[in-house]
Design an enzyme around this catalytic site. Structure first.
Site, short mmCIF file in Angstrom:
data_model
loop_
_atom_site.label_atom_id
_atom_site.label_comp_id
_atom_site.label_asym_id
_atom_site.label_seq_id
_atom_site.Cartn_x
_atom_site.Cartn_y
_atom_site.Cartn_z
N GLY A 14 0.82 -1.21 0.00
CA GLY A 14 0.00 0.00 0.00
C GLY A 14 0.85 1.25 0.00
O GLY A 14 0.48 2.27 0.59
N VAL A 66 -2.99 -7.42 -2.50
CA VAL A 66 -2.36 -8.13 -1.38
C VAL A 66 -3.16 -9.34 -0.89
O VAL A 66 -2.62 -10.19 -0.18
CB VAL A 66 -2.09 -7.19 -0.17
CG1 VAL A 66 -1.03 -6.16 -0.51
CG2 VAL A 66 -3.37 -6.54 0.34
N ASN A 92 0.90 -2.61 5.27
CA ASN A 92 0.17 -1.35 5.48
C ASN A 92 -1.09 -1.24 4.63
O ASN A 92 -2.03 -0.54 5.00
CB ASN A 92 1.15 -0.20 5.17
CG ASN A 92 0.45 1.11 4.91
OD1 ASN A 92 0.12 1.85 5.83
ND2 ASN A 92 0.21 1.43 3.63
N SER A 144 -4.64 -0.28 13.84
CA SER A 144 -5.40 0.96 14.07
C SER A 144 -5.86 0.94 15.53
O SER A 144 -6.12 -0.14 16.09
CB SER A 144 -6.63 0.98 13.16
OG SER A 144 -7.57 1.93 13.63
N TYR A 157 -13.75 -3.89 9.70
CA TYR A 157 -12.44 -3.22 9.82
C TYR A 157 -11.81 -3.48 11.20
O TYR A 157 -10.63 -3.81 11.30
CB TYR A 157 -12.63 -1.71 9.59
CG TYR A 157 -11.35 -0.91 9.63
CD1 TYR A 157 -10.51 -0.83 8.51
CD2 TYR A 157 -10.98 -0.19 10.76
CE1 TYR A 157 -9.34 -0.08 8.53
CE2 TYR A 157 -9.82 0.57 10.79
CZ TYR A 157 -9.00 0.62 9.68
OH TYR A 157 -7.84 1.37 9.71
N ALA A 159 -12.43 -5.91 13.27
CA ALA A 159 -12.06 -7.33 13.39
C ALA A 159 -10.74 -7.58 12.67
O ALA A 159 -9.87 -8.32 13.16
CB ALA A 159 -13.16 -8.22 12.81
N LYS A 161 -8.32 -5.39 12.06
CA LYS A 161 -7.19 -4.71 12.73
C LYS A 161 -6.87 -5.34 14.08
O LYS A 161 -5.71 -5.40 14.50
CB LYS A 161 -7.51 -3.22 12.89
CG LYS A 161 -7.57 -2.47 11.56
CD LYS A 161 -6.25 -2.56 10.80
CE LYS A 161 -6.24 -1.76 9.53
NZ LYS A 161 -4.96 -1.88 8.81
P1 NAD Z 1 -4.94 5.10 1.85
O1 NAD Z 1 -6.29 4.71 1.38
O2 NAD Z 1 -4.52 6.53 1.70
O3 NAD Z 1 -3.83 4.19 1.13
C1 NAD Z 1 -3.96 2.79 1.11
C2 NAD Z 1 -3.08 2.23 0.02
O4 NAD Z 1 -3.28 0.81 0.01
C3 NAD Z 1 -3.43 2.74 -1.39
O5 NAD Z 1 -2.25 3.05 -2.10
C4 NAD Z 1 -4.17 1.58 -2.00
O6 NAD Z 1 -4.09 1.52 -3.43
C5 NAD Z 1 -3.51 0.39 -1.33
N1 NAD Z 1 -4.36 -0.79 -1.33
C6 NAD Z 1 -5.64 -0.88 -0.90
N2 NAD Z 1 -6.10 -2.11 -1.10
C7 NAD Z 1 -5.10 -2.83 -1.68
C8 NAD Z 1 -4.97 -4.16 -2.12
N3 NAD Z 1 -6.00 -5.03 -2.05
N4 NAD Z 1 -3.78 -4.56 -2.64
C9 NAD Z 1 -2.75 -3.70 -2.74
N5 NAD Z 1 -2.82 -2.40 -2.35
C10 NAD Z 1 -3.97 -1.99 -1.82
O7 NAD Z 1 -4.85 4.62 3.36
P2 NAD Z 1 -3.98 5.17 4.60
O8 NAD Z 1 -4.81 6.12 5.35
O9 NAD Z 1 -2.63 5.56 4.14
O10 NAD Z 1 -3.90 3.83 5.47
C11 NAD Z 1 -2.79 2.97 5.47
C12 NAD Z 1 -2.96 1.95 6.58
O11 NAD Z 1 -3.08 2.63 7.82
C13 NAD Z 1 -4.19 1.07 6.45
O12 NAD Z 1 -3.90 -0.25 6.85
C14 NAD Z 1 -5.18 1.72 7.41
O13 NAD Z 1 -6.14 0.81 7.88
C15 NAD Z 1 -4.23 2.18 8.49
N6 NAD Z 1 -4.79 3.26 9.31
C16 NAD Z 1 -5.15 4.45 8.73
C17 NAD Z 1 -5.68 5.45 9.54
C18 NAD Z 1 -6.10 6.80 8.99
O14 NAD Z 1 -6.70 7.57 9.74
N7 NAD Z 1 -5.79 7.13 7.73
C19 NAD Z 1 -5.84 5.24 10.91
C20 NAD Z 1 -5.46 4.02 11.45
C21 NAD Z 1 -4.94 3.03 10.63
#
Ligand code: NAD
Length: 249
Positions: A14, A66, A92, A144, A157, A159, A161
């Site tokens: 990601g 993924v 990620n 998260s 989500y 579950a 995380k």
């Molecule tokens: P985002 O949506 O900005 O980026 C996610 C990336 O993952 C994207 O580039 C997307 O193309 C890629 N992706 C999604 N599904 C995919 C798949 N099946 N195969 C390959 N690539 C895939 O998200 P973010 O905010 O940068 O989040 C990143 C991580 O952090 C995630 O696991 C999210 O759950 C976690 N997170 C985010 C937050 C938040 O507030 N943004 C908070 C807690 C946890």
């Protein structure tokens, strides 16, 4: 502090945007050869790969979903071949597809678990196979705070995380004897594309929960990940570290 990451090979799933892109840029700036794995490709990943290569290290993008194990295995092997070795795996890639349980479809459940939990299994497993042989490796899984505390309309989500946290503790126990560290970073709300669709009132209530009065930036998460990928943290494993400005204390 010198993190001593120069010349190490790293994979970030990601990594095309958001937190993953910040982690990729940060590890590359510390001297890692860096591969991003993302379902997106071409122009979507070119800018991040360009930033990586501008650090004077090798950079590449692997297009993959993924949730598909065979793609994880092939992708990991292609990066080992390109870089000579991979010592760091950062999982990620994640998605949300929210709804209260009585409105959540089976498809909603399966897709979020497929990407956020099975996707982590896939890349943790292929990394473990490789790191076990090397008797060295660092795995960082992005969870998260909502995987720790639950969240309205996010049964799938939370579950996934929470599952990542439990899986990581197990893998820390299984892989410790092979000198492999497995840790979890659990962000609170970070303003990335994932959060763009959120209603203003949800953002405001999340902001009010933080004791520091601000949201995290992707870079706030990246610095901690880099530390956990280094030998400065070599005695830390099986840990869950929140980056949430005190949103969940
Ligand atoms: P985002 O949506 O900005 O980026 C996610 C990336 O993952 C994207 O580039 C997307 O193309 C890629 N992706 C999604 N599904 C995919 C798949 N099946 N195969 C390959 N690539 C895939 O998200 P973010 O905010 O940068 O989040 C990143 C991580 O952090 C995630 O696991 C999210 O759950 C976690 N997170 C985010 C937050 C938040 O507030 N943004 C908070 C807690 C946890």
């Amino acid at each position: 502090m010198d993190l001593g990451l120069g010349g190490k090979g790293a994979i970030v799933t990601g990594g095309a945007q958001g937190i993953g892109a910040a982690i990729a840029r940060c590890l590359a700036a510390e001297g890692c050869n860096l591969a991003i794995v993302d379902r997106r490709s071409g122009d979507d990943t070119a800018a991040v790969v360009g930033d990586i290569q501008a650090c004077g290290v090798k950079g590449m993008a692997v297009e993959a979903d993924v949730s598909v194990y065979s793609d994880a295995l092939a992708g990991f092997e292609s990066v080992v071949e390109a870089f000579g070795s991979v010592e760091i795996m950062v999982c990620n890639a994640g998605i949300t597809w929210d709804g209260v349980i009585w409105k959540m479809s089976e498809e909603q459940w399966d897709r979020v678990i497929g990407v956020n939990l099975k996707g982590y299994f896939n890349y943790n497993k292929v990394a473990a196979l490789h790191f076990k042989e090397m008797k060295y490796g660092k795995i960082v899984n992005i969870s998260s705070i909502n995987g720790l505390r639950g969240k309205f309309a996010q049964a799938n989500y939370t579950a996934s995380k929470g599952g990542v946290v439990a899986m990581s503790k197990t893998l820390a126990k299984e892989l410790g004897r092979y000198n492999v560290n497995v840790n979890v970073v659990a962000p609170g709300m970070v303003l990335t594309e994932m959060m763009e669709g959120l209603a203003p009132e949800f953002k405001a209530s999340a902001l009010a929960e933080t004791v520091l009065g601000r949201f995290a930036t992707p870079e706030d998460c990246a610095g901690l990940v880099a530390f956990l990928c280094s030998d400065q943290s070599k005695h830390i494993t099986g840990e869950i570290i929140k980056v949430d400005g005190g949103q969940y204390i």
